[in-house]
Design an enzyme around this catalytic site. Structure first.
Site, PDB file in Angstrom:
ATOM      1  N   SER A 133       0.869  -1.298  -0.081  1.00  0.00           N
ATOM      2  CA  SER A 133       0.246  -0.160  -0.037  1.00  0.00           C
ATOM      3  C   SER A 133       0.908   1.125  -0.105  1.00  0.00           C
ATOM      4  CB  SER A 133      -0.893  -0.019   1.234  1.00  0.00           C
ATOM      5  OG  SER A 133      -1.817   1.074   1.280  1.00  0.00           O
ATOM      6  N   TYR A 147      -4.391   8.645  -6.863  1.00  0.00           N
ATOM      7  CA  TYR A 147      -3.308   7.681  -6.505  1.00  0.00           C
ATOM      8  C   TYR A 147      -3.884   7.010  -5.109  1.00  0.00           C
ATOM      9  CZ  TYR A 147       1.051   5.405  -4.667  1.00  0.00           C
ATOM     10  OH  TYR A 147       1.860   4.618  -4.043  1.00  0.00           O
ATOM     11  N   LYS A 151      -4.860   3.274  -3.640  1.00  0.00           N
ATOM     12  CA  LYS A 151      -4.196   2.524  -2.255  1.00  0.00           C
ATOM     13  C   LYS A 151      -5.365   2.548  -0.932  1.00  0.00           C
ATOM     14  CE  LYS A 151      -0.216   1.926  -3.730  1.00  0.00           C
ATOM     15  NZ  LYS A 151       0.346   0.627  -4.221  1.00  0.00           N
TER      16      LYS A 151
HETATM   17  P1  NDP Z   1       9.317   1.850  -9.210  1.00  0.00           P
HETATM   18  O1  NDP Z   1       8.593   2.794 -10.214  1.00  0.00           O
HETATM   19  O2  NDP Z   1      10.604   1.828  -8.866  1.00  0.00           O
HETATM   20  O3  NDP Z   1       8.753   0.198  -9.517  1.00  0.00           O
HETATM   21  C1  NDP Z   1       7.504   0.189  -9.465  1.00  0.00           C
HETATM   22  C2  NDP Z   1       7.472  -1.365 -10.348  1.00  0.00           C
HETATM   23  O4  NDP Z   1       6.130  -1.707 -10.528  1.00  0.00           O
HETATM   24  C3  NDP Z   1       8.291  -1.734 -11.466  1.00  0.00           C
HETATM   25  O5  NDP Z   1       8.868  -2.756 -11.273  1.00  0.00           O
HETATM   26  C4  NDP Z   1       7.363  -1.700 -12.621  1.00  0.00           C
HETATM   27  O6  NDP Z   1       7.820  -2.415 -13.749  1.00  0.00           O
HETATM   28  C5  NDP Z   1       6.177  -2.161 -11.880  1.00  0.00           C
HETATM   29  N1  NDP Z   1       4.885  -2.034 -12.584  1.00  0.00           N
HETATM   30  C6  NDP Z   1       4.240  -1.053 -13.144  1.00  0.00           C
HETATM   31  N2  NDP Z   1       3.157  -1.235 -13.758  1.00  0.00           N
HETATM   32  C7  NDP Z   1       3.283  -2.705 -13.980  1.00  0.00           C
HETATM   33  C8  NDP Z   1       2.131  -3.504 -14.570  1.00  0.00           C
HETATM   34  N3  NDP Z   1       1.304  -3.338 -15.336  1.00  0.00           N
HETATM   35  N4  NDP Z   1       2.385  -4.896 -14.364  1.00  0.00           N
HETATM   36  C9  NDP Z   1       3.542  -5.256 -13.820  1.00  0.00           C
HETATM   37  N5  NDP Z   1       4.505  -4.557 -13.065  1.00  0.00           N
HETATM   38  C10 NDP Z   1       4.413  -3.176 -13.188  1.00  0.00           C
HETATM   39  O7  NDP Z   1       8.435   2.009  -7.801  1.00  0.00           O
HETATM   40  P2  NDP Z   1       8.669   1.338  -6.167  1.00  0.00           P
HETATM   41  O8  NDP Z   1       9.425   0.202  -6.420  1.00  0.00           O
HETATM   42  O9  NDP Z   1       8.725   2.396  -5.316  1.00  0.00           O
HETATM   43  O10 NDP Z   1       7.041   0.954  -5.912  1.00  0.00           O
HETATM   44  C11 NDP Z   1       6.730  -0.220  -5.712  1.00  0.00           C
HETATM   45  C12 NDP Z   1       5.401  -0.227  -4.805  1.00  0.00           C
HETATM   46  O11 NDP Z   1       5.445   0.668  -3.752  1.00  0.00           O
HETATM   47  C13 NDP Z   1       4.194   0.243  -5.696  1.00  0.00           C
HETATM   48  O12 NDP Z   1       3.012  -0.369  -5.389  1.00  0.00           O
HETATM   49  C14 NDP Z   1       3.986   1.871  -4.975  1.00  0.00           C
HETATM   50  O13 NDP Z   1       2.785   2.320  -5.205  1.00  0.00           O
HETATM   51  C15 NDP Z   1       4.399   1.439  -3.619  1.00  0.00           C
HETATM   52  N6  NDP Z   1       5.088   2.729  -2.969  1.00  0.00           N
HETATM   53  C16 NDP Z   1       6.065   3.239  -2.991  1.00  0.00           C
HETATM   54  C17 NDP Z   1       6.435   4.527  -2.484  1.00  0.00           C
HETATM   55  C18 NDP Z   1       7.907   5.139  -2.942  1.00  0.00           C
HETATM   56  O14 NDP Z   1       7.676   6.244  -2.555  1.00  0.00           O
HETATM   57  N7  NDP Z   1       8.672   4.752  -3.815  1.00  0.00           N
HETATM   58  C19 NDP Z   1       5.621   5.057  -1.369  1.00  0.00           C
HETATM   59  C20 NDP Z   1       4.531   4.268  -1.220  1.00  0.00           C
HETATM   60  C21 NDP Z   1       4.218   2.896  -1.957  1.00  0.00           C
HETATM   61  P3  NDP Z   1       8.283  -1.586 -15.012  1.00  0.00           P
HETATM   62  O15 NDP Z   1       9.920  -1.667 -14.744  1.00  0.00           O
HETATM   63  O16 NDP Z   1       7.838  -2.716 -16.045  1.00  0.00           O
HETATM   64  O17 NDP Z   1       7.863  -0.359 -15.338  1.00  0.00           O
END
Ligand code: NDP
Length: 278
Positions: A133, A147, A151
């Site tokens: 989340s 967004y 969540k």
């Molecule tokens: P990143 O942008 O670094 O990574 C996002 C990941 O999600 C990538 O691997 C991306 O793949 C994948 N993704 C996006 N769309 C799809 C899809 N349709 N199918 C499969 N994979 C997909 O962000 P984070 O690692 O930070 O994000 C991870 C989670 O953490 C998310 O759910 C985000 O909402 C949550 N989050 C993040 C925060 C932050 O500040 N970073 C804070 C709070 C929550 P691809 O490489 O193919 O684009």
């Protein structure tokens, strides 16, 4: 040792979770839109790592990934629904298509993966589901309304799923990270609404500026967040929610206090709507 199934494992938090699970000796099914990105990032794990293609918006891809996971490792013990992306813009600025596209990944994609994986956990009468989340799943800020709505939806799904699966031996939790130093705020990940309305310059517009200036400056360490996720996944009883980061703790406490204060202040009016004999 357990079998982990992680979505969105190409980079960011998902990749860190995969690395942490592998280094603790677990077997990992790491899924991504481009699974080669995982193989490139993690050479040398050929026995314990299965990298599979999975765009979470595809039901067929989710079912195929689960089938391949079970064929390779026999089961799935831990599901991490991590794939997701952000969208910044005031609520009114957000088009129907922009709102739907982020819901398609963060909410309907999560449901798709849950429908594919949960039967394996139910059949085993054990397992764990960790849904990623956000602080934004508890607190909504100007510029992050849609967004946050995704969540908040994830939080509702997770809370109910926990009750539904607990009697069947499966534990469910929501992980609520604050800002993590990943690509989340980068142009490669974060969606920006295309319509800008001047009246929202100091609210939604300010969040756009914050996002642009904060990439690379976030307080949260994704490697440590991944370790925390491994820690709760190994706990006898997972908490319903795990906030990550000092600012998250403060933001959630502030929200809970404000909600509690308003409950007290307006309780007479709230009670006044009961039928007389109740
Ligand atoms: P990143 O942008 O670094 O990574 C996002 C990941 O999600 C990538 O691997 C991306 O793949 C994948 N993704 C996006 N769309 C799809 C899809 N349709 N199918 C499969 N994979 C997909 O962000 P984070 O690692 O930070 O994000 C991870 C989670 O953490 C998310 O759910 C985000 O909402 C949550 N989050 C993040 C925060 C932050 O500040 N970073 C804070 C709070 C929550 P691809 O490489 O193919 O684009």
């Amino acid at each position: 040792m357990s079998v982990w199934f992680v979505t969105g494992a190409s980079r960011g938090l998902g990749l860190e979770i995969v690395k942490a699970a592998l280094s603790e000796g677990h077997s990992v099914v790491a899924t991504a839109r481009d699974p080669q990105s995982i193989e490139k990032a993690l050479p040398g794990y050929s026995e314990s790592l299965l990298a599979l293609p999975l765009d979470v918006t595809s039901e067929n891809a989710a079912l195929a990934a689960v089938q391949a996971a079970v064929a390779r490792f026999g089961t799935i013990d831990v599901l991490v629904n991590n794939a997701g992306r952000g969208l910044v813009g005031a609520v009114e600025e957000t088009s129907d298509a922009e709102a739907r596209s982020v819901f398609d990944i963060n909410v309907f994609g999560l449901l798709t993966v849950l429908r594919a994986v949960t039967p394996v956990l139910r059949a085993a009468r054990s397992g764990r589901i960790l849904n990623i989340s956000s602080t934004g799943g508890v607190v909504a800020w100007a510029g992050w309304g849609v967004y946050s709505a995704t969540k908040f939806a994830l939080e509702g799904i997770t809370e109910a799923l926990r009750l539904e699966l607990e009697p069947l031996g499966v534990q469910v939790t929501s992980v609520q990270p604050g800002p993590l130093r990943t690509d989340f705020l980068a142009s490669s990940s974060l969606g920006h609404v295309s319509r800008v309305i001047d009246d929202y310059a100091t609210t939604g517009g300010a969040s756009r500026e914050w996002a642009a200036s904060s990439h690379g400056q976030q307080e949260g360490d994704p490697e440590k967040a991944a370790q925390a996720i491994l820690t709760i996944a190994a706990a006898d009883e997972m908490p319903a929610r795990l906030p990550l980061g000092t600012s998250t703790l403060g933001d959630i406490r502030t929200k809970l206090t404000a909600v509690g204060d308003e409950l007290e202040k307006w309780q007479e009016l709230s009670r006044s709507t009961d039928v007389a004999s109740y």
